[in-house]
Structures are given as C-alpha cells and as structure tokens.
Scaffold this active site. Sequence first.
Site, PDB file in Angstrom:
ATOM      1  N   GLU A 281       0.876  -1.165   0.000  1.00  0.00           N
ATOM      2  CA  GLU A 281       0.000   0.000   0.000  1.00  0.00           C
ATOM      3  C   GLU A 281       0.920   1.223   0.000  1.00  0.00           C
ATOM      4  O   GLU A 281       1.812   1.322   0.848  1.00  0.00           O
ATOM      5  CB  GLU A 281      -0.871  -0.006   1.262  1.00  0.00           C
ATOM      6  CG  GLU A 281      -1.850   1.146   1.236  1.00  0.00           C
ATOM      7  CD  GLU A 281      -2.724   1.253   2.477  1.00  0.00           C
ATOM      8  OE1 GLU A 281      -2.735   0.325   3.309  1.00  0.00           O
ATOM      9  OE2 GLU A 281      -3.402   2.288   2.587  1.00  0.00           O
TER      10      GLU A 281
ATOM     11  N   ARG B 169       5.013 -12.798   9.568  1.00  0.00           N
ATOM     12  CA  ARG B 169       5.732 -11.578   9.237  1.00  0.00           C
ATOM     13  C   ARG B 169       7.067 -11.529   9.975  1.00  0.00           C
ATOM     14  O   ARG B 169       7.263 -12.210  10.985  1.00  0.00           O
ATOM     15  CB  ARG B 169       4.894 -10.346   9.567  1.00  0.00           C
ATOM     16  CG  ARG B 169       4.547 -10.182  11.031  1.00  0.00           C
ATOM     17  CD  ARG B 169       3.901  -8.821  11.310  1.00  0.00           C
ATOM     18  NE  ARG B 169       2.873  -8.453  10.359  1.00  0.00           N
ATOM     19  CZ  ARG B 169       2.876  -7.314   9.647  1.00  0.00           C
ATOM     20  NH1 ARG B 169       3.844  -6.438   9.778  1.00  0.00           N
ATOM     21  NH2 ARG B 169       1.914  -7.043   8.813  1.00  0.00           N
TER      22      ARG B 169
ATOM     23  N   LYS C 196       4.301   0.733   9.428  1.00  0.00           N
ATOM     24  CA  LYS C 196       4.460   2.000   8.727  1.00  0.00           C
ATOM     25  C   LYS C 196       3.863   3.141   9.539  1.00  0.00           C
ATOM     26  O   LYS C 196       4.378   4.253   9.509  1.00  0.00           O
ATOM     27  CB  LYS C 196       3.805   1.916   7.347  1.00  0.00           C
ATOM     28  CG  LYS C 196       4.700   1.209   6.342  1.00  0.00           C
ATOM     29  CD  LYS C 196       4.080   1.188   4.966  1.00  0.00           C
ATOM     30  CE  LYS C 196       3.005   0.128   4.906  1.00  0.00           C
ATOM     31  NZ  LYS C 196       2.470  -0.081   3.551  1.00  0.00           N
TER      32      LYS C 196
HETATM   33  P1  ATP Z   1       2.693  -2.324   8.031  1.00  0.00           P
HETATM   34  O1  ATP Z   1       2.021  -3.170   9.047  1.00  0.00           O
HETATM   35  O2  ATP Z   1       4.160  -2.156   8.248  1.00  0.00           O
HETATM   36  O3  ATP Z   1       2.024  -1.027   7.800  1.00  0.00           O
HETATM   37  P2  ATP Z   1       1.387  -3.518   5.852  1.00  0.00           P
HETATM   38  O4  ATP Z   1       1.163  -4.961   5.908  1.00  0.00           O
HETATM   39  O5  ATP Z   1       0.237  -2.632   6.112  1.00  0.00           O
HETATM   40  O6  ATP Z   1       2.632  -3.166   6.728  1.00  0.00           O
HETATM   41  P3  ATP Z   1       1.571  -3.372   3.047  1.00  0.00           P
HETATM   42  O7  ATP Z   1       2.075  -2.273   2.215  1.00  0.00           O
HETATM   43  O8  ATP Z   1       0.126  -3.649   3.033  1.00  0.00           O
HETATM   44  O9  ATP Z   1       2.037  -3.082   4.503  1.00  0.00           O
HETATM   45  O10 ATP Z   1       2.405  -4.680   2.790  1.00  0.00           O
HETATM   46  C1  ATP Z   1       2.762  -5.171   1.527  1.00  0.00           C
HETATM   47  C2  ATP Z   1       3.098  -6.614   1.673  1.00  0.00           C
HETATM   48  O11 ATP Z   1       4.183  -6.779   2.565  1.00  0.00           O
HETATM   49  C3  ATP Z   1       1.940  -7.388   2.251  1.00  0.00           C
HETATM   50  O12 ATP Z   1       1.800  -8.610   1.547  1.00  0.00           O
HETATM   51  C4  ATP Z   1       2.342  -7.620   3.672  1.00  0.00           C
HETATM   52  O13 ATP Z   1       1.762  -8.782   4.172  1.00  0.00           O
HETATM   53  C5  ATP Z   1       3.861  -7.703   3.566  1.00  0.00           C
HETATM   54  N1  ATP Z   1       4.482  -7.320   4.835  1.00  0.00           N
HETATM   55  C6  ATP Z   1       4.276  -6.201   5.547  1.00  0.00           C
HETATM   56  N2  ATP Z   1       4.987  -6.206   6.691  1.00  0.00           N
HETATM   57  C7  ATP Z   1       5.684  -7.370   6.693  1.00  0.00           C
HETATM   58  C8  ATP Z   1       6.602  -7.987   7.607  1.00  0.00           C
HETATM   59  N3  ATP Z   1       6.944  -7.398   8.747  1.00  0.00           N
HETATM   60  N4  ATP Z   1       7.114  -9.188   7.282  1.00  0.00           N
HETATM   61  C9  ATP Z   1       6.775  -9.779   6.123  1.00  0.00           C
HETATM   62  N5  ATP Z   1       5.917  -9.275   5.224  1.00  0.00           N
HETATM   63  C10 ATP Z   1       5.368  -8.084   5.504  1.00  0.00           C
HETATM   64 MG    MG Z   2      -1.524  -3.086   4.782  1.00  0.00          MG
END
Ligand code: ATP
Ligand code: MG
Length: 571
Positions: free
Chosen positions: A56, A282, A292
């Site tokens: 995102e 994760r 984020k």
């Molecule tokens: P955050 O919780 O840091 O805001 P998010 O999951 O909202 O992260 P996205 O931009 O939606 O961030 O994530 C893009 C991809 O990266 C998704 O498939 C998500 O599952 C993966 N992802 C995010 N954080 C991690 C992590 N700590 N370890 C592994 N994969 C991750």
């Molecule tokens: Mg997300």
Amino acid sequence: MEAENAKPAFDRVDAAEKTDSAENPAVPTNFIQEIINEDFKTGKHGGKVHTRFPPEPNGYLHIGHAKSICLNFGIAKRNNGICNLRFDDTNPSKEDTEYVDSIQEDVRWLGFDWEDRLFYASDYYEQLYQYAIDLIQAGKAFVCDLSAQEIRDYRGTLTEPGKESPYRNRSAEENLDLFKRMRAGEFPDGSKVLRAKIDMASPNINMRDPVIYRILRSTHHRTGDQWCIYPMYDYAHPISDALEGITHSICTLEFEDHRPLYNWVIENLDLPARPQQIEFARLNLNHTVMSKRKLLELVRNHSVSGWNDPRMPTISGLRRRGYTPESIRNFCDRIGVAKSNSIVDIALLEHCIREDLNLRAPRVMAVLDPLKVIIDNYPEGQVEEFEGEINPENPELGTRKIPFSKVIYIEKDDFREDPPKGYFRLSPGREIRLKHAYYIRCESVVRDPATGEIIELHCTYDPETRGGWSADGRKVKGTSHWVSAAHAVDAEVRLYDHLFLDENPGENATLNPDSLVTLTHCKVEPSLKDVKAGERFQFLRQGYFCVDLDSRPGKLVFNRTVGLRDSWGKG
Ligand code: ATP
Ligand code: MG
C-alpha cells in the site's frame, strides 16, 4: 542483547536450512514451496506460478517488506514463474506518489524486476464497481444505511452471533439504484455502505456481512476526484489478484481469518482466475518497530531525519546506512519462511552485512577521535609512502599508498597515560606498531595548561622497523591505525545504535538518546578524498562505514554501517 527473545529465530534458521535436496540442494525449502510442489503435481493453476508484491503506498518499505519481496519474487523465479508489483491503493487519504516512487526504487534496488507488470488496484476501480453490481444483482450485496457505530454494535462478538441489518432485505433493484447514486455522489460520506450479504451468525466475524464499499470524498493520488466511493481491501484484493491471473497470493498471518472472505469473493463472482491465498509469519526484529504507522510517527515528530534516516529499518534507511542488497537478500533467505510469528535478533541482520562487506569493502585508516603525535626523531619535511593492502580477503584488489610524515594522528583511545592491566596500546615509555609503518615509543605528554587535557604526544620511531616489523625480532603488543596530519582529510562520522532501548518496543517505547552520535573532527587517510555517496569501506579496527548523501566536496560524511564485533550466534 542476544537474549531469550532471539531464541525462536535461532530455531527457525535451523529449520529454514533444510534444503529441497532432491531438486536443488542450494534452495532452502519452505511450506509455500511444498504447496507449490503439490500444485504442480495436481495441475492446479495450470502448472503456473504467478505471484505479486502488493504494497500500500502509504509509507516507505521496511525490512519486513523485503522479506515479502524476496519471497514473492524469489518463489516465482525459482518456479519459472513471474511476479507483479501492484500498488494496493484503495485508501486515498493516506496514499501518496512519493511513496509510489520510493517503493519502486526500493524493489529495484533490492534486485527484483517486475518487467512490464506494474499495476494499481485503482486501475480496476471500474471493474470492481461492475463486479459489485453483479453481486447486487445476484442478491449477494446490499446497501446499508446503518452508521459505522451501529454496524459495529450489530456485528456481535466472538461468542455471540451478530444481528442482521434492517436494510439487508432491500430488493436488488433498490440496491442497484442506491449504489449507483452512491457513486454519483448523492449521499454524504459515511451515510451508506455496500455490504456483502453473507452470514451474520458466522463464527468468523469477517463473514458477518462485511462492508465492501464506502463513501469517501478524498482526492486519490491517481484517480483524483473521479470517485467518491472506494472498495475495501478484502473485496478489492482477491479481485485484483484474479484479474492479474495470480496463482498464489502470499500474505502475512493476520489475513488468515480473512481467507474465507477472500474465497467467498472468488467463488461468488465470475472471475478469470482462481487465486489461492497463503499466509506466512511476518518478520519482527528486536529493538525495531516495523509498522508504517509507527515509522511515519517517527518521521512526523522529527525523532529521525526522514524515512531514510540510517537508523530506520526502512529499505532506504538501510541503503543509506550502507547495507547492500545482497546482504538483505541473504538475511531474508536465512530467516526462512514459517507459519508462526517470532522475533529475529537484529544481530543476524548485522552479521549478514558484515559477512558481505568483509569480502568487498576496501580497508582504510580513519581516526575518529584524533590525538596529535609528533615523532621527534623523524626528519622534518620528509614524506614516505607505505603500501596497504586494499582487502586481505581479496588480494587481487592490490594495494593503496599511505603517506607518512612527522606529525600524525592516532585514536585518543589508543593512548593511556596510566594504562590499566591488560591495556596493550600506547602509554609513556611503551612501544607500539603503527599499522603498515613503524614502531613508535611514547616519550612525553603535552597538556593544555588551562584544562589539563592531553593535547599531544611526543614519540620517537625506530627506523629499523619500516613496514611495521622489527628486524631484531622485538615484539610489540599493540598496533594502532593512524593518519598523517599533513595529508589527512577532514570528515564527519555518524555512529548509530538501536533507535529503541527496549528489546521489544511497544506503543510508548523510549527512544535511545544515543542512537546517533556525531563526531565532527575525524581525520581519514587521503585515498578517501574523492569518494562518492554510497561507497563503502572498512575503517581498520572500527567497522564498516559508508559515504553519506550529505557529503560535499571538502566535507566528507560517513555513516557507520556496523561495528566489527559480531554478536550473532555468540549469545
Ligand atoms: P505495516 O504493518 O508495516 O504497515 P502492511 O502490511 O500494512 O505493513 P503493506 O504495504 O500492506 O504493509 O504490505 C505489503 C506486503 O508486505 C503485504 O503482503 C504484507 O503482508 C507484507 N508485509 C508487511 N509487513 C511485513 C513484515 N513485517 N514481514 C513480512 N511481510 C510483511
Ligand atoms: Mg496493509
């Protein structure tokens, strides 16, 4: 530091090192690869592997995303498949093109290529809208006038079923009319939503008539003000996957409970493909926050200089700090892919960059906290050049020239007037080796008359020890790095430590007040005069350093990537 919490990570590394020996001994296997192997056998997804990385664009990528990037691009590559980059941009209020650009830069820098497959969920807004019409016509979605609070109140709990909305039985005709008018902007924000009609008594709360569209007047970074209704993630994601022909939709564990909804969307629409959602754990790192939202907070309240502050766990922060893409990919391979959450010791990440830079970083001498040394018996005005190996791990790189003269700098910490037991560096009357140069002996100490602080040392050198070795076999216990005062280049050096003191920083974790220490009077050897931002070096005895973006001609700035001492696996 490498205490209890790191333990699961150790176990996991062992598990991940199991290899798929039958096929390729070099490739670590994991449960996702096993699912894919099984799919190949049964012919599911037509024997294809097509993944996507779906960030995102509401922040910069962090090391957790690197795990997901390596996994998605890696597993596609390993199985002769392809991987898309898709921006999951259904939240206009938090998204920005700055993030879109940085994400592409970071994925590319990590070494992955989406070729011509760059997509945006917002590319599908019209299709997503049409699919919603299909659901309405099939009696599987309805327009609901309950407020957000009422929807929550009606939803029930884990132990109690929810209550059906009074608007649930609107006719398809009425729903169609209302939904079209929602799109046309006839209703205020939040006054109506479109909901999937599933089951208010489902034990899975995500299945209790989830909202799939909301009204929101917010300018989107790509579609501008074209839309005032936006699809929800749980609805948009499976459709986007299907439209792109994704076979394996890999996401993190918190989406496990959303999988039934993912499948419901796939099963209840006439879509071109039937992707399958697979969840993995994760990445969590100790001493680090990884969401984020929390990283944005650090940027907004100026706890750090920006998303690419070298203390940030962002890809851009790690890059600026001096990490290589190889070291990050190697780290991601080593932590492996598991189905249960754990916390990885940040010492493993540091170990990976040390291991990489040990092989590639040129060695240089840099004095971070200089103490002037005058070599009384060295001829005034004489300059000698010594040769230093560029990298003992890689002798083909050859040598560099290091000028030596009467006045040099050594590290303040390499001298003690009153040496404690076990201190083998310079002290009055004692002899040490200057790396690549000569043995010197400290003869006297000069103090600042006002402060009493030692400001210079007077030493003598032994001309018979040229190159740093004594012909008579005389041994010294200490070797110091040094730079010639007349030839040295001034530099600023930034030393970094964990951003958080807590091993597992929670909501109000305390920042480490010493996470950045700036040394402004450093002296580095003249071979560094023309270095460029991003170049990496080993400063002998001190660690690995990288030229910072803030460097200007005549004002070098170095970041300490990592010190030399490795704490990984020694806990
Ligand atoms: P955050 O919780 O840091 O805001 P998010 O999951 O909202 O992260 P996205 O931009 O939606 O961030 O994530 C893009 C991809 O990266 C998704 O498939 C998500 O599952 C993966 N992802 C995010 N954080 C991690 C992590 N700590 N370890 C592994 N994969 C991750
Ligand atoms: Mg997300």
